[in-house]
Design an enzyme around this catalytic site. Structure first.
Site, PDB file in Angstrom:
ATOM      1  N   TYR A   1      -9.469   2.458  -5.775  1.00  0.00           N
ATOM      2  CA  TYR A   1      -8.614   3.567  -6.192  1.00  0.00           C
ATOM      3  C   TYR A   1      -8.845   4.048  -7.619  1.00  0.00           C
ATOM      4  O   TYR A   1      -8.100   4.883  -8.105  1.00  0.00           O
ATOM      5  CB  TYR A   1      -7.143   3.210  -5.951  1.00  0.00           C
ATOM      6  CG  TYR A   1      -6.909   2.905  -4.486  1.00  0.00           C
ATOM      7  CD1 TYR A   1      -7.058   3.906  -3.526  1.00  0.00           C
ATOM      8  CD2 TYR A   1      -6.628   1.619  -4.043  1.00  0.00           C
ATOM      9  CE1 TYR A   1      -6.901   3.638  -2.174  1.00  0.00           C
ATOM     10  CE2 TYR A   1      -6.466   1.338  -2.686  1.00  0.00           C
ATOM     11  CZ  TYR A   1      -6.601   2.347  -1.771  1.00  0.00           C
ATOM     12  OH  TYR A   1      -6.449   2.082  -0.439  1.00  0.00           O
TER      13      TYR A   1
ATOM     14  N   ARG B   1     -10.977   2.944  11.303  1.00  0.00           N
ATOM     15  CA  ARG B   1     -12.190   2.776  10.495  1.00  0.00           C
ATOM     16  C   ARG B   1     -12.670   1.335  10.654  1.00  0.00           C
ATOM     17  O   ARG B   1     -11.887   0.401  10.513  1.00  0.00           O
ATOM     18  CB  ARG B   1     -11.906   3.075   9.021  1.00  0.00           C
ATOM     19  CG  ARG B   1     -13.181   3.357   8.204  1.00  0.00           C
ATOM     20  CD  ARG B   1     -12.907   3.384   6.713  1.00  0.00           C
ATOM     21  NE  ARG B   1     -12.667   2.039   6.253  1.00  0.00           N
ATOM     22  CZ  ARG B   1     -11.612   1.657   5.532  1.00  0.00           C
ATOM     23  NH1 ARG B   1     -10.699   2.518   5.181  1.00  0.00           N
ATOM     24  NH2 ARG B   1     -11.478   0.405   5.167  1.00  0.00           N
TER      25      ARG B   1
ATOM     26  N   GLU C   1       0.820  -1.212   0.000  1.00  0.00           N
ATOM     27  CA  GLU C   1       0.000   0.000   0.000  1.00  0.00           C
ATOM     28  C   GLU C   1       0.861   1.274   0.000  1.00  0.00           C
ATOM     29  O   GLU C   1       0.403   2.349   0.383  1.00  0.00           O
ATOM     30  CB  GLU C   1      -0.935  -0.006   1.216  1.00  0.00           C
ATOM     31  CG  GLU C   1      -1.963  -1.112   1.185  1.00  0.00           C
ATOM     32  CD  GLU C   1      -2.872  -1.069   2.410  1.00  0.00           C
ATOM     33  OE1 GLU C   1      -2.508  -1.682   3.431  1.00  0.00           O
ATOM     34  OE2 GLU C   1      -3.920  -0.430   2.342  1.00  0.00           O
TER      35      GLU C   1
ATOM     36  N   SER D   1      -6.180  -2.678   1.590  1.00  0.00           N
ATOM     37  CA  SER D   1      -6.527  -2.217   0.238  1.00  0.00           C
ATOM     38  C   SER D   1      -6.957  -3.367  -0.675  1.00  0.00           C
ATOM     39  O   SER D   1      -6.851  -3.259  -1.888  1.00  0.00           O
ATOM     40  CB  SER D   1      -5.359  -1.456  -0.410  1.00  0.00           C
ATOM     41  OG  SER D   1      -5.194  -0.197   0.205  1.00  0.00           O
TER      42      SER D   1
ATOM     43  N   GLU E   1     -13.930  -5.854   9.712  1.00  0.00           N
ATOM     44  CA  GLU E   1     -12.553  -5.621  10.175  1.00  0.00           C
ATOM     45  C   GLU E   1     -12.403  -4.220  10.722  1.00  0.00           C
ATOM     46  O   GLU E   1     -13.277  -3.376  10.580  1.00  0.00           O
ATOM     47  CB  GLU E   1     -11.559  -5.824   9.025  1.00  0.00           C
ATOM     48  CG  GLU E   1     -11.788  -4.839   7.890  1.00  0.00           C
ATOM     49  CD  GLU E   1     -10.501  -4.480   7.132  1.00  0.00           C
ATOM     50  OE1 GLU E   1      -9.403  -4.897   7.541  1.00  0.00           O
ATOM     51  OE2 GLU E   1     -10.616  -3.732   6.149  1.00  0.00           O
TER      52      GLU E   1
ATOM     53  N   ASP F   1     -15.173  -1.648   9.445  1.00  0.00           N
ATOM     54  CA  ASP F   1     -15.916  -2.073   8.253  1.00  0.00           C
ATOM     55  C   ASP F   1     -16.905  -3.190   8.609  1.00  0.00           C
ATOM     56  O   ASP F   1     -16.548  -4.144   9.318  1.00  0.00           O
ATOM     57  CB  ASP F   1     -14.951  -2.609   7.178  1.00  0.00           C
ATOM     58  CG  ASP F   1     -13.942  -1.569   6.685  1.00  0.00           C
ATOM     59  OD1 ASP F   1     -14.057  -0.391   7.055  1.00  0.00           O
ATOM     60  OD2 ASP F   1     -13.029  -1.960   5.920  1.00  0.00           O
TER      61      ASP F   1
ATOM     62  N   ASN G   1      -9.416  -1.013  10.736  1.00  0.00           N
ATOM     63  CA  ASN G   1      -8.200  -0.499  10.103  1.00  0.00           C
ATOM     64  C   ASN G   1      -7.670   0.632  10.957  1.00  0.00           C
ATOM     65  O   ASN G   1      -8.325   1.666  11.088  1.00  0.00           O
ATOM     66  CB  ASN G   1      -8.511   0.031   8.708  1.00  0.00           C
ATOM     67  CG  ASN G   1      -8.926  -1.073   7.758  1.00  0.00           C
ATOM     68  OD1 ASN G   1      -8.091  -1.820   7.262  1.00  0.00           O
ATOM     69  ND2 ASN G   1     -10.224  -1.199   7.532  1.00  0.00           N
TER      70      ASN G   1
ATOM     71  N   GLY H   1      -7.201   4.972   4.948  1.00  0.00           N
ATOM     72  CA  GLY H   1      -6.869   5.916   3.876  1.00  0.00           C
ATOM     73  C   GLY H   1      -7.247   7.325   4.299  1.00  0.00           C
ATOM     74  O   GLY H   1      -8.243   7.529   4.990  1.00  0.00           O
TER      75      GLY H   1
HETATM   76  P1  ATP Z   1      -9.086  -2.270   3.591  1.00  0.00           P
HETATM   77  O1  ATP Z   1      -8.638  -1.523   2.363  1.00  0.00           O
HETATM   78  O2  ATP Z   1     -10.429  -1.816   4.052  1.00  0.00           O
HETATM   79  O3  ATP Z   1      -8.057  -2.373   4.649  1.00  0.00           O
HETATM   80  P2  ATP Z   1      -8.702  -5.159   3.376  1.00  0.00           P
HETATM   81  O4  ATP Z   1      -7.651  -5.405   2.372  1.00  0.00           O
HETATM   82  O5  ATP Z   1      -8.343  -5.255   4.807  1.00  0.00           O
HETATM   83  O6  ATP Z   1      -9.403  -3.762   3.066  1.00  0.00           O
HETATM   84  P3  ATP Z   1     -11.306  -6.516   3.634  1.00  0.00           P
HETATM   85  O7  ATP Z   1     -11.970  -5.280   4.116  1.00  0.00           O
HETATM   86  O8  ATP Z   1     -11.232  -7.664   4.565  1.00  0.00           O
HETATM   87  O9  ATP Z   1      -9.852  -6.204   3.043  1.00  0.00           O
HETATM   88  O10 ATP Z   1     -12.042  -7.026   2.320  1.00  0.00           O
HETATM   89  C1  ATP Z   1     -12.040  -6.242   1.145  1.00  0.00           C
HETATM   90  C2  ATP Z   1     -13.361  -6.374   0.422  1.00  0.00           C
HETATM   91  O11 ATP Z   1     -13.555  -7.732  -0.009  1.00  0.00           O
HETATM   92  C3  ATP Z   1     -14.570  -6.076   1.271  1.00  0.00           C
HETATM   93  O12 ATP Z   1     -14.796  -4.681   1.369  1.00  0.00           O
HETATM   94  C4  ATP Z   1     -15.651  -6.828   0.493  1.00  0.00           C
HETATM   95  O13 ATP Z   1     -16.024  -6.137  -0.696  1.00  0.00           O
HETATM   96  C5  ATP Z   1     -14.925  -8.093   0.084  1.00  0.00           C
HETATM   97  N1  ATP Z   1     -15.058  -9.136   1.113  1.00  0.00           N
HETATM   98  C6  ATP Z   1     -14.133  -9.424   2.057  1.00  0.00           C
HETATM   99  N2  ATP Z   1     -14.527 -10.436   2.841  1.00  0.00           N
HETATM  100  C7  ATP Z   1     -15.739 -10.808   2.402  1.00  0.00           C
HETATM  101  C8  ATP Z   1     -16.684 -11.815   2.809  1.00  0.00           C
HETATM  102  N3  ATP Z   1     -16.409 -12.645   3.831  1.00  0.00           N
HETATM  103  N4  ATP Z   1     -17.853 -11.913   2.128  1.00  0.00           N
HETATM  104  C9  ATP Z   1     -18.123 -11.063   1.098  1.00  0.00           C
HETATM  105  N5  ATP Z   1     -17.279 -10.103   0.666  1.00  0.00           N
HETATM  106  C10 ATP Z   1     -16.095  -9.970   1.294  1.00  0.00           C
HETATM  107 MG    MG Z   2     -11.830  -3.319   4.558  1.00  0.00          MG
HETATM  108 MG    MG Z   3      -8.280  -3.719   6.180  1.00  0.00          MG
HETATM  109 MG    MG Z   4      -6.573  -1.147   5.552  1.00  0.00          MG
END
Ligand code: ATP
Ligand code: MG
Ligand code: MG
Ligand code: MG
Length: 345
Positions: free
Chosen positions: A247, A286, A10, A177, A302, A288, A304, A308
């Site tokens: 993005y 944040r 990232e 991300s 989750e 989610d 964070n 961002g």
């Molecule tokens: P961030 O940029 O918020 O840190 P991240 O890389 O930590 O993101 P997650 O928030 O866990 O990743 O997942 C990213 C996206 O993938 C979610 O916003 C959703 O669109 C999809 N997703 C993740 N897990 C699931 C799930 N268990 N069921 C359905 N969609 C999911």
């Molecule tokens: Mg997320």
């Molecule tokens: Mg995350």
């Molecule tokens: Mg993140």
């Protein structure tokens, strides 16, 4: 001091966040800002124009870490000259407690969560265990290591099919991300998703896939944090909220406040604050969520700890929609950092 860049996938997101933060901090001569970059290889860049230097290197492929002398990875001796550090680093080697640990040792106040919350929030497997212990609602999930997957692919495929089924989501445990995240609808897709996650992290998480609306909440504070109003992420086109949707201009729309009933909005805020305090977050985070279609079940996805932070990023947008504009938010974060580190000016 604003620290940006870093060794994670990232890196570029961090540069965009830091550029906006530094401009706003300098606005009207409010603060003096010392920019400090960390290259993709982990070298500190603190002389000249670190932002320009990192941006010039941004298109380059990450060099092998062997190319960086250990001495270039030592923090420069300028931390003692600043009042507070804002680590604007997303992902491993920045959001995960490593930089926070260094700042603790140096005794410099910094924005955001400490070592424990940073590390526990970065690792999705650990994060989910903490949330489960506190009884917070989540999807079903399973954790495994790269070595376990590579050692017996058949056994893990059967186990995931039996306990989670399809669709499922495969993720590196420590990233953000959406880097390295894939949805799998078959054994073949599951295998390639696990291979991809294993290439990025030793630890892997697989989750039951849900059909859900996506809700995000911004939390701000130390001991008794406040939650912003809830926002809904609406992604246009095919697929989930992946890196490209996050993005690419125009692929994502934030609807704030989200169109939910007052009761649901209140529950979202309550669980967001619980998620925050259960993992001992500080400053900001944040949170989610998934709001499952059909059942209406609210599931925590989750947290964070360094979200961002461009003016169009979700975290600051949720606060401005809640009545706290970008510059005021930055000042509040600095104040919270000084309070937490006992250095209130
Ligand atoms: P961030 O940029 O918020 O840190 P991240 O890389 O930590 O993101 P997650 O928030 O866990 O990743 O997942 C990213 C996206 O993938 C979610 O916003 C959703 O669109 C999809 N997703 C993740 N897990 C699931 C799930 N268990 N069921 C359905 N969609 C999911
Ligand atoms: Mg997320
Ligand atoms: Mg995350
Ligand atoms: Mg993140």
């Amino acid at each position: 001091m604003v620290v940006f860049g870093g060794r994670s996938g990232e890196h570029e997101v961090s540069l965009a966040s830091a550029r906006a933060i530094m401009d706003a901090l300098r606005e009207g001569g409010r603060h003096e800002v010392v920019p400090v970059g960390i290259s993709r290889e982990g070298a500190w860049v603190h002389t000249g124009d670190p932002m320009r230097e990192l941006r010039d290197r941004a298109g380059e492929k990450p060099a092998r870490s062997a190319g960086v002398a250990a001495s270039d990875r030592l923090p420069p001796g300028i931390f003692g000259e600043v009042d507070v550090v804002f680590p604007v680093l997303h992902g491993p080697y920045g959001e995960d407690g490593t930089v926070q640990g260094m700042l603790e040792l140096l005794g410099v106040p910094y924005v955001g969560s400490g070592v424990l919350a940073s590390a526990a929030s970065m690792d999705k497997v650990t994060m989910k265990k903490v949330f489960a212990y506190h009884g917070l609602p989540q999807v079903r999930w399973l954790g495994l290591t790269r070595g376990e997957w590579q050692g017996d692919r058949g056994r893990w495929t059967r186990e995931i099919e039996a306990s989670l089924g399809y669709p499922c989501f495969v993720k590196p445990s420590n990233l953000g991300s959406s880097v390295g995240i894939n949805r799998a609808d078959s054994a073949e897709e599951l295998a390639s998703a696990l291979d991809e996650a294993a290439a990025l992290d030793r630890r892997i998480i697989v989750e039951e896939g849900v059909d859900a609306r996506e809700i995000e909440v911004a939390v701000l504070g130390n001991e008794e944090p406040d939650a912003s109003l809830a926002g809904e992420i609406v992604v246009s086109g095919e697929g989930f909220y992946d890196y490209e949707a996050k993005y690419t201009e125009g692929r994502m729309e934030l609807v704030a406040p989200a169109d939910v009933t007052g009761d649901v909005a209140e529950e979202i805020g309550r669980v967001a604050r619980l998620a925050y305090t259960s993992i001992d977050a500080a400053g900001m985070a944040r949170v989610d969520f998934f709001l499952e279609r059909g059942t209406g079940r609210l599931l925590l996805n989750e947290i964070n700890t360094i979200p961002g932070f461009t003016p169009t990023s979700v975290y600051p947008k949720l606060w401005s929609a809640s009545g706290l504009p970008y510059e005021g938010l930055l000042d509040r974060l600095i104040q919270l950092a000084l309070e937490r580190h006992g250095a209130t000016a």
